[in-house]
Enzyme design. Structure first.
Site, PDB file in Angstrom:
ATOM      1  N   GLU B  60     -26.000  14.672 144.611  1.00 58.98           N
ATOM      2  CA  GLU B  60     -25.593  15.649 145.501  1.00 58.98           C
ATOM      3  C   GLU B  60     -26.498  15.809 146.720  1.00 58.98           C
ATOM      4  O   GLU B  60     -26.087  15.659 147.830  1.00 58.98           O
ATOM      5  CB  GLU B  60     -25.234  17.083 144.817  1.00 58.98           C
ATOM      6  CG  GLU B  60     -24.111  17.255 144.152  1.00 58.98           C
ATOM      7  CD  GLU B  60     -24.064  16.307 143.062  1.00 58.98           C
ATOM      8  OE1 GLU B  60     -25.077  15.952 142.328  1.00 58.98           O
ATOM      9  OE2 GLU B  60     -22.809  16.220 142.380  1.00 58.98           O
ATOM     10  N   HIS B 129     -20.591  25.566 135.482  1.00 57.57           N
ATOM     11  CA  HIS B 129     -19.266  25.118 136.315  1.00 57.57           C
ATOM     12  C   HIS B 129     -18.548  26.526 136.361  1.00 57.57           C
ATOM     13  O   HIS B 129     -17.519  26.425 136.545  1.00 57.57           O
ATOM     14  CB  HIS B 129     -18.497  24.018 135.291  1.00 57.57           C
ATOM     15  CG  HIS B 129     -18.957  22.832 134.997  1.00 57.57           C
ATOM     16  ND1 HIS B 129     -20.180  22.806 134.367  1.00 57.57           N
ATOM     17  CD2 HIS B 129     -18.654  21.856 135.651  1.00 57.57           C
ATOM     18  CE1 HIS B 129     -20.329  21.310 134.318  1.00 57.57           C
ATOM     19  NE2 HIS B 129     -19.363  20.755 135.111  1.00 57.57           N
TER      20      HIS B 129
END
Lengths: 339, 325
Positions: B60, B129
């Site tokens: 990322e 998440h």
């Protein structure tokens, strides 16, 4: 994949390569502009005209000069905290660099940046940075843009040995290689990350050899030999423009002043080491080479020296005379729409 | 009018923008041929190929940094994080680079960068998440933060986000993705900084964020039967924040509750409360109240998960309490 991993080549002994007179004198002049500008900035720092950080590039001039000689204004350079030389070599004027370090409105970042945030996108100088390593990713991104836009422009990252043990180096080289991006990675290995010796930061000190891990060409050159840098960068940039993907060039060099002006420069390296590298100063060596090969006489070199001296004096006067930024503009440009 | 799901509406917005502007490209994990874990890019790979629908390595920080450089050099990247929690690996590239680039370059560089991903507690997604993180970005100069709650807004705001020259966080609550709503056929956009009054009322103003808009609306009918008329405001974008619409409502109702499933300290509710007290103190008939999720990592097991975010009965009770003061 079109590009092949060639791994490390031996340190290029390129000084015997003949350049034409015009190129040689341009390289000499550019190195000297950086040197004299840095010397002036150091003096101005000591005199109290530079309120913030000032990381000089003295000793490393051959790298920015040899690489940027191949770049066009529409190529994008992304630099580090030690980036005055990159800005000057990419075409930012002495006036605007000195004025920026003085914090003046006429500086290349209009007084918003200082030494560590020199911006001049109109000539492809996409910023120096106070954070080590993001320039590697941004130059990769410029390569992504230029490929998507179907141009032959290139992105170039300059960074030190301090950046190569950072994840951005791994991630950037990996992406540039797998997507064959027109990006040049220039590692200026000056042996110290701030004051931490490279030898104590990594087992594999052979930066160029790391290119093979990601599948791109890697080459090590004497970073104090402007011809060696010029030649290696020329090959890499031509390859990138032609769609051949990225290259890593490790330039072995040395900064002969402290990490930043005003900092103590002891306890991590010896006076003998500094003196040994000063003896390898890229500028007098190249000057001697230019004269020895008959490309220019001593008088012609002296003439360039005098012109550069005048240029720096003019830049200093410009910075001194320039206005301060208007405090009412402090909120400008946070957003593209003004608020 | 036709109805689309939130996901389909946002997809349509992205597809329309990509069709009209060849400098837009999307990066993310599984957003290429696969079409995205949340179907954000379904079918687009076949139209535009790998350069514009770029499957990335799992790095990322790396691909966000790449997109920052791309945005500086003439293209318009859309980063599809899948789960917005993954953005945390890229915070340095965003906060130190993307958000500061326009300022540092005195406005000569632009930063047309969209950062989209799913937020929110639900579905036993567990703590890596389930985050939202909007407040972190609202705190910092340089970012736009967009939290649509209807299919109409998802499409219109995504198009505005892609056309923006600022870095935009586009946050999509997982529990809203399959909700349906009217979406017109023709071209439209939704501007930043314009809140939506989802329900008009006279006794109390509720500013709700993300899924809490839906949950608040669910209890309003019951409250009407109890004699409480609730005005519900969805800010839609929290940076910029349309404080004027909120103040106008408080002027009418005299009472304010902010409902947000994320943590209370230094968050959107705190900011709304402070601004309302600055500008509308004399309009208030009761203290401004907040109802937030519990400040804890998000647990996995269903009963634990339900315990850390406001549920409709708690929202109804919080509204009653504000009205009773």
């Amino acid at each position: 994949m079109k590009s092949k991993a060639t791994g490390q080549k031996s340190v290029a002994q390129a000084t015997n390569t003949r350049l034409d007179r015009r190129t040689s004198l341009a390289l000499y002049r550019q190195m000297l502009v950086i040197r004299r500008c840095e010397e002036q900035l150091a003096r101005s720092y000591q005199a109290g005209f530079i309120p913030g950080a000032c990381h000089t590039y003295i000793g490393q001039e051959a790298v920015a000069t040899g690489v940027c000689a191949h770049l066009r204004p529409d190529d994008a350079v992304f630099s580090t905290h030690r980036g005055h030389g990159h800005a000057l070599a990419k075409g930012v004027s002495v006036r605007r660099v000195i004025a920026e370090l003085f914090g003046k409105a006429t500086g290349c970042s209009a007084g918003r940046g200082g030494s560590m945030h020199l911006f001049a996108p109109e000539v492809g100088m996409m910023g120096t940075s106070g954070i080590v390593a993001p320039c590697i990713l941004q130059a990769t991104g410029a390569g992504y843009s230029f490929k998507l836009l179907k141009t032959d422009r290139v992105g170039v990252a300059f960074f030190g040995d301090g950046a190569v043990n950072n994840g951005a180096f791994h991630e950037g080289l990996n992406m540039a290689a797998v997507w064959e991006l027109p990006t040049l990675f220039v590692c200026e290995n000056n042996m110290y990350a701030t004051e931490v010796p490279f030898a104590s930061a990594t087992r594999n000190q052979d930066v160029a050899s790391r290119a093979a891990v990601y599948g791109l060409p890697g080459v090590a050159v004497d970073g104090n030999d402007v011809i060696a840098v010029y030649k290696a960068a020329g090959e890499a940039i031509s390859r990138a423009r032609a769609g051949g993907g990225p290259t890593l060039i490790e330039c072995k060099t040395y900064r002969t002043r402290p990490h930043a002006e005003g900092m103590r420069d002891a306890g991590y390296r010896t006076v003998e080491e500094i003196e040994a590298w000063k003896a390898r100063d890229p500028i007098p060596h190249f000057r001697a080479h230019v004269m020895a090969t008959g490309m220019a006489s001593e008088d012609e070199c002296d003439q360039i020296d005098a012109e550069v001296k005048t240029l720096i004096e003019d830049g200093l006067q410009f910075a001194m005379d320039s206005p301060w930024p208007d405090p009412a503009t402090a909120l400008d440009h946070v957003y593209s729409t003004g608020k | 009018m036709r109805e689309l799901t939130f996901t389909a509406a946002a997809h349509e917005g992205l597809a329309e923008e990509m069709a009209s502007d060849p400098t837009i490209f999307v990066v993310g994990e599984g957003i290429g041929r696969r079409g995205g874990n949340f179907n954000t890019t379904t079918g687009l790979y076949d139209l535009y190929g790998p350069e514009r629908l770029r499957d990335t390595p799992i790095c990322e920080r790396g691909f966000v940094g790449l997109c920052v450089g791309a945005a500086m050099t003439g293209t318009r990247p859309v980063v599809d994080f899948m789960f917005i929690d993954f953005i945390l690996d890229a915070m340095g590239e965003l906060i130190n680079q993307a958000a500061k680039m326009q300022y540092m370059s005195s406005g000569r560089l632009k930063m047309p960068l969209v950062l989209r991903g799913c937020i929110g507690v639900g579905g036993a997604s567990a703590t890596h998440h389930s985050g939202s993180y909007a407040s972190i970005f609202v705190h910092l100069p340089g970012f736009r933060v967009v939290i649509p709650t209807t299919p109409y807004d998802a499409k219109g705001l995504l198009k505005t986000s892609i056309r923006s020259d600022d870095p935009v966080l586009f946050l999509e609550h997982k529990s809203l993705l399959n909700t349906k709503g009217p979406v017109p056929e023709g071209e439209y956009t939704v501007p930043f900084g314009q809140a939506s009054v989802c329900r008009q009322g006279t006794d109390v103003t509720v500013v709700a964020i993300a899924l809490m808009v839906k949950k608040t609306l669910e209890v309003c009918e019951q409250l009407v039967q109890e004699g409480i008329s609730v005005e519900v405001i969805d800010p839609r974008t929290v940076a910029p924040l349309d404080i004027d619409t909120i103040i106008e409502s408080v002027h009418k109702t005299g009472r304010l509750l902010i409902v947000d499933e994320t943590f209370a300290p230094c968050a959107i509710g705190a900011e709304v409360a402070a601004q309302v007290m600055d500008r509308a103190f004399d309009d208030l008939d009761a203290p401004v109240r907040r109802l937030n999720g519990v400040q804890t990592p998000v647990p996995y097991s269903a009963p634990l998960e339900a315990a850390v975010v406001p549920q409709p009965p708690a929202i109804a009770q919080a509204i009653r309490d504000v009205v009773a003061e």
